[in-house]
Design an enzyme around this catalytic site. Structure first.
Site, mmCIF file in Angstrom:
data_model
loop_
_atom_site.group_PDB
_atom_site.id
_atom_site.type_symbol
_atom_site.label_atom_id
_atom_site.label_comp_id
_atom_site.label_asym_id
_atom_site.label_seq_id
_atom_site.Cartn_x
_atom_site.Cartn_y
_atom_site.Cartn_z
ATOM 1 C CE LYS A 1 0.658 0.996 4.558
ATOM 2 N NZ LYS A 1 1.111 2.247 5.168
ATOM 3 C CB THR B 1 -1.222 4.821 3.337
ATOM 4 O OG1 THR B 1 -1.307 3.961 4.478
ATOM 5 C CG2 THR B 1 0.225 5.194 3.129
#
Length: 338
Positions: free
Chosen positions: A189, A246
């Site tokens: 990610k 994120t």
């Protein structure tokens, strides 16, 4: 109450030390940097990495590794991923048979393509290695804002013990046996978050961000499942949950580094300005190597590697993603009649 050693005094190690102390545990923090130890002992606050978050006077801070490990009920390994193996190697002589180590960093080793728990197990075979991951910026955990994470462990007994150690009214922990899936979601990610930051830096909008998040998790899940991870993990907290936070948060160093690159700065200039380890940069090559090894298409990851390491213009990379060959969104969904 447990006696806990936290290895790493950066933002995440500090935030988790505050959490564990608030939960009633005895906490010892180790840092390799004597100046950092002296600063934390004096100010009881990491002003550079976690300003405003105070360490209680009972929290012990040391640069003696054996002091942070010997006799501890479990250890939290909170050093940046690029230092996981070297730190684990230093720890090994002091770790007891069966002693629990919870890794809380996220990354993949470029040279070996090993996850962090695999590196720790290789260096400390006598340890019981677990992982803690999820959408959890240190800045918010340190401020005691409600957060949820997942503990991955080899046995249910270890997972549930560690769950009870971390659980609190502001930090809810789930358990999972899928350590590989958790680690792949956490590492990959960061690469997608670089792409999201680049899109922001280029001035693109919410549509672009949503596309990167959804197509990003598709890439992560394709690779992760090919490697043995579980779909449920990639659709959960340590997959789509961690990816969302994120890609969107102002606290994300990966998004910030990408944003700076989208505005025209080089990779090195962006990393220097962020002034913290940008994990996605170190995981990008490993992600591309894994995609090749397992024959999994990962176009976003491929374009990020071209931007980072081949100097490709970010806007051209977006154009190339948009103009790829047209295809069905999900190959498992087909019309009954052609």
């Amino acid at each position: 109450m447990a006696n806990v050693g936290v290895l790493g005094a950066g933002s995440w190690g500090t935030a988790l030390s505050v959490l564990l102390h608030d939960n009633g545990h005895e906490v010892t923090i180790w840092s390799i940097d004597q100046k950092e130890v002296e600063m934390l002992n004096t100010k009881r606050e990491h002003e550079a990495k976690l300003p405003g978050v105070k360490l209680a006077k009972e929290v012990v801070i040391t640069n003696e590794l054996n002091h942070a490990i010997n006799g501890k009920d479990f250890l939290v390994l909170a050093v940046p991923s690029i230092f996981t193996r070297s730190t684990a190697r230093k720890m090994s002589p002091f770790v007891a048979e069966g002693q629990m180590i919870v890794d809380v960093a996220k990354g993949i080793e470029e040279a070996t393509l090993m996850t962090l728990s695999e590196q720790i197990h290789q260096e400390i075979p006598q340890a019981d290695v677990a992982v803690l991951s999820g959408p959890s910026h240190a800045e918010e955990v340190g401020r005691k804002l409600p957060t949820t994470c997942v503990i991955g462990a080899k046995t249910k007994k270890t997972a549930e013990y560690l769950q009870s150690m971390f659980n609190s009214r502001v930090f809810r922990v789930y358990t999972s046996p899928d350590i590989l899936g958790i680690e792949l979601g956490g590492a990959l990610k960061n690469v997608i978050a670089l792409a999201a930051g680049i899109a922001d830096g280029l001035g693109y909008g919410d549509n672009t961000k949503a596309a990167l998040i959804t197509r990003g998790i598709a890439e992560i899940a394709r690779l992760g499942m090919k490697m043995g991870g579980k779909l449920e993990t990639f659709t959960g907290l340590t997959g789509i949950g961690d990816l969302i936070v994120t890609c969107a948060s102002v606290h994300s160093r990966n998004r910030k580094a990408g944003y700076l690159m989208g505005q025209g700065k080089s990779m090195q200039e962006a990393m220097d300005e962020v002034n913290m380890v940008v994990e996605g940069v170190y995981s990008a090559k490993a992600a591309a190597s894994l995609a090749k090894k397992y024959d999994v298409p990962m176009p976003i990851v491929e374009e990020i590697n071209r931007i980072l390491f081949k100097g490709k213009d970010p806007k051209k990379a977006v154009d190339d993603l948009m103009l790829r060959e047209s295809k069905i969104e999900n190959s498992s969904l087909l019309w009954e009649k052609e």
